[in-house]
Design a protein around this motif. Structure first.
Motif, PDB file in Angstrom:
ATOM      1  N   ASN A   7       0.854  -1.182   0.000  1.00  0.00           N
ATOM      2  CA  ASN A   7       0.000   0.000   0.000  1.00  0.00           C
ATOM      3  C   ASN A   7       0.893   1.237   0.000  1.00  0.00           C
ATOM      4  OD1 ASN A   7      -2.338  -1.582  -0.074  1.00  0.00           O
ATOM      5  ND2 ASN A   7      -2.409  -1.710   2.154  1.00  0.00           N
ATOM      6  N   ASP A   8       0.757   2.141   0.984  1.00  0.00           N
ATOM      7  CA  ASP A   8       1.598   3.345   1.035  1.00  0.00           C
ATOM      8  C   ASP A   8       2.904   3.134   1.805  1.00  0.00           C
ATOM      9  OD1 ASP A   8      -0.027   4.945  -0.470  1.00  0.00           O
ATOM     10  OD2 ASP A   8      -0.945   5.983   1.219  1.00  0.00           O
ATOM     11  N   LEU A   9       3.120   1.958   2.350  1.00  0.00           N
ATOM     12  CA  LEU A   9       4.306   1.697   3.163  1.00  0.00           C
ATOM     13  C   LEU A   9       5.458   1.184   2.299  1.00  0.00           C
ATOM     14  CD1 LEU A   9       5.383   1.613   6.107  1.00  0.00           C
ATOM     15  CD2 LEU A   9       4.743  -0.805   6.109  1.00  0.00           C
ATOM     16  N   LEU A  10       6.601   1.863   2.371  1.00  0.00           N
ATOM     17  CA  LEU A  10       7.825   1.406   1.719  1.00  0.00           C
ATOM     18  C   LEU A  10       8.708   0.751   2.781  1.00  0.00           C
ATOM     19  CD1 LEU A  10       8.726   4.494  -0.493  1.00  0.00           C
ATOM     20  CD2 LEU A  10       7.698   2.343  -1.227  1.00  0.00           C
ATOM     21  N   ILE A  11       9.285  -0.389   2.453  1.00  0.00           N
ATOM     22  CA  ILE A  11      10.130  -1.128   3.387  1.00  0.00           C
ATOM     23  C   ILE A  11      11.483  -1.352   2.745  1.00  0.00           C
ATOM     24  CG2 ILE A  11      10.373  -3.238   4.754  1.00  0.00           C
ATOM     25  CD1 ILE A  11       7.265  -3.564   4.340  1.00  0.00           C
ATOM     26  N   SER A  12      12.529  -0.960   3.441  1.00  0.00           N
ATOM     27  CA  SER A  12      13.888  -1.209   2.983  1.00  0.00           C
ATOM     28  C   SER A  12      14.665  -1.806   4.153  1.00  0.00           C
ATOM     29  CB  SER A  12      14.540   0.085   2.495  1.00  0.00           C
ATOM     30  OG  SER A  12      15.712  -0.210   1.768  1.00  0.00           O
ATOM     31  N   PHE A  13      15.958  -1.988   3.981  1.00  0.00           N
ATOM     32  CA  PHE A  13      16.767  -2.648   5.003  1.00  0.00           C
ATOM     33  C   PHE A  13      18.108  -1.951   5.135  1.00  0.00           C
ATOM     34  CE2 PHE A  13      13.818  -5.615   3.191  1.00  0.00           C
ATOM     35  CZ  PHE A  13      13.251  -6.200   4.298  1.00  0.00           C
ATOM     36  N   ASP A  42      22.008   8.083   1.063  1.00  0.00           N
ATOM     37  CA  ASP A  42      20.991   8.737   0.232  1.00  0.00           C
ATOM     38  C   ASP A  42      19.855   7.797  -0.120  1.00  0.00           C
ATOM     39  OD1 ASP A  42      22.353  11.104   0.313  1.00  0.00           O
ATOM     40  OD2 ASP A  42      23.340  10.813  -1.632  1.00  0.00           O
ATOM     41  N   ALA A  43      20.145   6.510  -0.269  1.00  0.00           N
ATOM     42  CA  ALA A  43      19.114   5.533  -0.637  1.00  0.00           C
ATOM     43  C   ALA A  43      18.065   5.370   0.459  1.00  0.00           C
ATOM     44  CB  ALA A  43      19.769   4.184  -0.945  1.00  0.00           C
ATOM     45  N   LEU A  44      18.410   5.688   1.707  1.00  0.00           N
ATOM     46  CA  LEU A  44      17.481   5.512   2.828  1.00  0.00           C
ATOM     47  C   LEU A  44      16.916   6.836   3.345  1.00  0.00           C
ATOM     48  CD1 LEU A  44      19.181   2.633   4.816  1.00  0.00           C
ATOM     49  CD2 LEU A  44      17.244   2.513   3.241  1.00  0.00           C
ATOM     50  N   ASN A  45      16.964   7.870   2.559  1.00  0.00           N
ATOM     51  CA  ASN A  45      16.408   9.153   2.966  1.00  0.00           C
ATOM     52  C   ASN A  45      15.070   9.343   2.272  1.00  0.00           C
ATOM     53  OD1 ASN A  45      15.991  11.703   3.888  1.00  0.00           O
ATOM     54  ND2 ASN A  45      17.609  12.642   2.681  1.00  0.00           N
ATOM     55  N   PRO A  46      13.943   9.505   2.897  1.00  0.00           N
ATOM     56  CA  PRO A  46      13.660   9.672   4.316  1.00  0.00           C
ATOM     57  C   PRO A  46      13.036   8.425   4.933  1.00  0.00           C
ATOM     58  CG  PRO A  46      11.857  10.579   3.079  1.00  0.00           C
ATOM     59  CD  PRO A  46      12.805   9.919   2.105  1.00  0.00           C
ATOM     60  N   PHE A  47      13.804   7.412   5.231  1.00  0.00           N
ATOM     61  CA  PHE A  47      13.306   6.217   5.917  1.00  0.00           C
ATOM     62  C   PHE A  47      13.477   6.391   7.419  1.00  0.00           C
ATOM     63  CE2 PHE A  47      13.322   4.532   1.747  1.00  0.00           C
ATOM     64  CZ  PHE A  47      12.488   3.430   1.753  1.00  0.00           C
ATOM     65  N   TYR A  48      12.713   5.612   8.188  1.00  0.00           N
ATOM     66  CA  TYR A  48      12.720   5.710   9.651  1.00  0.00           C
ATOM     67  C   TYR A  48      12.913   4.331  10.263  1.00  0.00           C
ATOM     68  CZ  TYR A  48      10.683  10.171   8.474  1.00  0.00           C
ATOM     69  OH  TYR A  48      10.466  11.413   7.933  1.00  0.00           O
ATOM     70  N   ALA A  49      13.629   4.285  11.374  1.00  0.00           N
ATOM     71  CA  ALA A  49      13.825   3.032  12.105  1.00  0.00           C
ATOM     72  C   ALA A  49      12.554   2.675  12.866  1.00  0.00           C
ATOM     73  CB  ALA A  49      14.990   3.177  13.081  1.00  0.00           C
ATOM     74  N   LEU A  50      12.277   1.397  12.964  1.00  0.00           N
ATOM     75  CA  LEU A  50      11.128   0.924  13.745  1.00  0.00           C
ATOM     76  C   LEU A  50      11.487   0.764  15.213  1.00  0.00           C
ATOM     77  CD1 LEU A  50       9.805  -1.737  11.228  1.00  0.00           C
ATOM     78  CD2 LEU A  50       8.826   0.515  11.735  1.00  0.00           C
ATOM     79  N   GLY A  51      12.755   0.810  15.529  1.00  0.00           N
ATOM     80  CA  GLY A  51      13.219   0.660  16.899  1.00  0.00           C
ATOM     81  C   GLY A  51      14.722   0.504  16.920  1.00  0.00           C
ATOM     82  N   ASP A  52      15.270   0.308  18.088  1.00  0.00           N
ATOM     83  CA  ASP A  52      16.706   0.124  18.257  1.00  0.00           C
ATOM     84  C   ASP A  52      17.002  -1.343  18.517  1.00  0.00           C
ATOM     85  OD1 ASP A  52      17.103   2.902  17.983  1.00  0.00           O
ATOM     86  OD2 ASP A  52      16.602   3.207  20.085  1.00  0.00           O
ATOM     87  N   ASN A  74       3.685   7.991  -0.238  1.00  0.00           N
ATOM     88  CA  ASN A  74       3.036   9.253  -0.571  1.00  0.00           C
ATOM     89  C   ASN A  74       3.523  10.300   0.434  1.00  0.00           C
ATOM     90  OD1 ASN A  74       1.391  11.410  -1.073  1.00  0.00           O
ATOM     91  ND2 ASN A  74      -0.484  10.206  -1.227  1.00  0.00           N
ATOM     92  N   LYS A  75       4.560  11.009   0.079  1.00  0.00           N
ATOM     93  CA  LYS A  75       5.226  11.928   1.014  1.00  0.00           C
ATOM     94  C   LYS A  75       4.324  13.047   1.534  1.00  0.00           C
ATOM     95  CE  LYS A  75       9.188   9.885   0.177  1.00  0.00           C
ATOM     96  NZ  LYS A  75       8.991   8.486   0.229  1.00  0.00           N
ATOM     97  N   VAL A  76       3.351  13.492   0.746  1.00  0.00           N
ATOM     98  CA  VAL A  76       2.523  14.635   1.134  1.00  0.00           C
ATOM     99  C   VAL A  76       1.309  14.210   1.953  1.00  0.00           C
ATOM    100  CG1 VAL A  76       1.161  16.573   0.278  1.00  0.00           C
ATOM    101  CG2 VAL A  76       3.285  15.930  -0.885  1.00  0.00           C
ATOM    102  N   ASP A  77       0.512  13.296   1.424  1.00  0.00           N
ATOM    103  CA  ASP A  77      -0.745  12.897   2.074  1.00  0.00           C
ATOM    104  C   ASP A  77      -0.739  11.425   2.476  1.00  0.00           C
ATOM    105  OD1 ASP A  77      -1.938  15.437   1.750  1.00  0.00           O
ATOM    106  OD2 ASP A  77      -2.353  14.957  -0.353  1.00  0.00           O
ATOM    107  N   GLY A  78       0.418  10.881   2.759  1.00  0.00           N
ATOM    108  CA  GLY A  78       0.520   9.462   3.061  1.00  0.00           C
ATOM    109  C   GLY A  78      -0.209   9.058   4.333  1.00  0.00           C
ATOM    110  N   THR A  79      -0.606   7.803   4.380  1.00  0.00           N
ATOM    111  CA  THR A  79      -1.321   7.279   5.551  1.00  0.00           C
ATOM    112  C   THR A  79      -0.573   6.128   6.218  1.00  0.00           C
ATOM    113  OG1 THR A  79      -2.548   5.737   4.150  1.00  0.00           O
ATOM    114  CG2 THR A  79      -3.558   7.894   4.553  1.00  0.00           C
TER     115      THR A  79
END
Length: 110
Positions: A7-13, A42-52, A74-79
């Motif tokens: 869906n709107d979720l992108l997953i990387s590693f 640069d490849a992981l911008n703007p990704f976020y960690a799910l935890g430590d 969807n950077k602007v109106d993402g859910t």
């Protein structure tokens, strides 16, 4: 590696981490090291960690562990992602003799 999309979720590693804290000097029975996933490439911008990550040693874990990181397609109106509304204290290390004090907080979802 191209991110996976659900869906709107992108997953990387990532297999790169930044050291957060360890319990050296605390006289604990077991070693503990805490690390934060790094998204500085640069490849992981703007990704976020799910935890430590917590490990039972003081060795560098870079390139020996791998974790998922997420972003909103969807950077602007993402859910797919929302900021926490608050945080709840889970644990704190104070006065144990560790080199620095540290605390762990649980994000509270909207």
């Amino acid at each position: 590696m191209k991110p996976l999309q659900f869906n709107d979720l992108l997953i990387s590693f990532t297999s790169e981490f930044l050291p957060l804290w360890n319990d050296k000097g605390s006289s604990a029975h077991e070693a503990v090291g805490l690390w934060r996933p790094s998204m500085t490439s640069d490849a992981l911008n703007p990704f976020y960690a799910l935890g430590d990550i917590a490990v039972g040693h003081y060795r560098n874990i870079n390139h020996s562990k791998i974790v998922a990181v997420v972003s909103d397609a969807n950077k602007v109106d993402g859910t797919a992602l929302r900021a926490p509304v608050d945080y709840q204290l889970v644990w704190h290390d104070e006065g144990t003799g560790a080199r620095t004090n540290f605390s762990i907080w649980r994000p509270l979802a909207p």
